[in-house]
Design an enzyme around this catalytic site. Structure first.
Site, PDB file in Angstrom:
ATOM      1  N   LYS A  91     -20.053  33.623 130.802  1.00 56.47           N
ATOM      2  CA  LYS A  91     -19.513  32.966 129.608  1.00 56.47           C
ATOM      3  C   LYS A  91     -20.655  32.345 128.808  1.00 56.47           C
ATOM      4  O   LYS A  91     -21.457  31.581 129.344  1.00 56.47           O
ATOM      5  CB  LYS A  91     -18.507  31.882 129.995  1.00 56.47           C
TER       6      LYS A  91
HETATM    7  O1  G3P Z   1     -12.592  27.214 129.252  1.00 61.79           O
HETATM    8  C1  G3P Z   1     -11.896  26.668 128.186  1.00 61.79           C
HETATM    9  C2  G3P Z   1     -10.655  25.966 128.568  1.00 61.79           C
HETATM   10  O2  G3P Z   1     -10.705  25.669 129.930  1.00 61.79           O
HETATM   11  C3  G3P Z   1     -10.439  24.733 127.777  1.00 61.79           C
HETATM   12  O3  G3P Z   1      -9.264  24.152 128.192  1.00 61.79           O
HETATM   13  O4  G3P Z   1      -7.688  22.323 128.606  1.00 61.79           O
HETATM   14  O5  G3P Z   1     -10.135  21.829 128.315  1.00 61.79           O
HETATM   15  O6  G3P Z   1      -8.764  22.527 126.363  1.00 61.79           O
HETATM   16  P1  G3P Z   1      -8.969  22.629 127.839  1.00 61.79           P
END
Ligand code: G3P
Length: 230
Positions: A91
């Site tokens: 990533k």
């Molecule tokens: O990898 C991106 C994703 O995990 C973001 O999720 O819940 O931190 O917005 P969040």
């Protein structure tokens, strides 16, 4: 649409894999920090190796590089792939340095996921640079006062219309409506937490219907009986 779990907690991953059809695991540095700090395993590779061993070599495992310069991202990304196997997606954030790194890694045949995507224009550049996946953050886009699902659909469309091989890997869900809309649209993949994945089939009306079947059967055959032992 592929469905992945967005977590590095091996217990949560085991629970989700036991019950649901899951295609892989996504992580990011914040997830690794949360799990590593609460479960006492501070080296991310310990967590990630445990996950790789559990999901098997054919499952997707997405792991983020944290370097800031393109050349360092490339070196770090290659190390991640070497440590965690062929089906590991490196990533890389879809920023200026990241786009340079993505181009190099993709050209060398590594699997790459462009992450931290908030706009279709970022996704377009990442697609042109050769990524396998681009990960828009649906709920975080919602929280900017925009429409995360709509932005994700636009990204899916622009990949298709421009003949790019890149698939959407939608991330950052906070509810099942966001996820379902993208299933219906046919995006390539989504990654969600155990909570959101579990909510996909939590429904009290369904539970009541299933319970009524059991009560009716037991009224006929007696408590504890099933079609196995009547
Ligand atoms: O990898 C991106 C994703 O995990 C973001 O999720 O819940 O931190 O917005 P969040």
């Amino acid at each position: 649409m592929k469905l992945l779990i967005d977590d590095a907690d091996i217990q949560a991953i085991r629970r989700v894999y036991e019950y649901y059809p899951i295609d892989g695991v996504t992580t990011n540095p914040s997830i690794l920090a949360r799990v590593g700090l609460t479960r006492g395993k501070r080296n991310p590779y310990e967590l990630l190796t445990e996950i790789r061993e559990f999901v098997g070599e054919d499952a997707e495992l997405h792991v983020q590089a944290v370097s800031q310069r393109a050349e360092d991202m490339v070196e770090e990304g290659i190390h991640i792939a070497e440590m965690l196997g062929k089906n590991t997606y490196i990533k890389i954030p879809a920023v200026k340095e990241g786009l340079k790194a993505i181009r190099i890694l993709s050209a060398e045949g590594y699997r790459v996921t462009a992450t931290a995507i908030y706009t279709p224009q970022q996704a377009f550049l990442a697609g042109k640079a050769g990524v396998d996946y681009a990960a828009p953050y649906v709920n975080r886009i919602d929280n900017m006062g925009l429409d995360g699902v709509a932005v994700t659909k636009r990204i899916h469309d622009l990949f298709q219309k421009n003949g790019l091989k890149t698939q959407v890997l939608a991330a950052s869900f906070k509810n099942t409506r966001q996820l379902l809309e993208l299933v219906e649209y046919g995006v390539g993949a989504s990654t969600a937490t155990e909570t959101v994945i579990s909510e996909l089939c939590r429904n009290e009306t369904v539970d009541r219907a299933v319970h009524a079947f059991l009560e009716d059967f037991e009224s006929l055959c007696g408590e504890g009986h099933t079609m196995l032992n009547v």
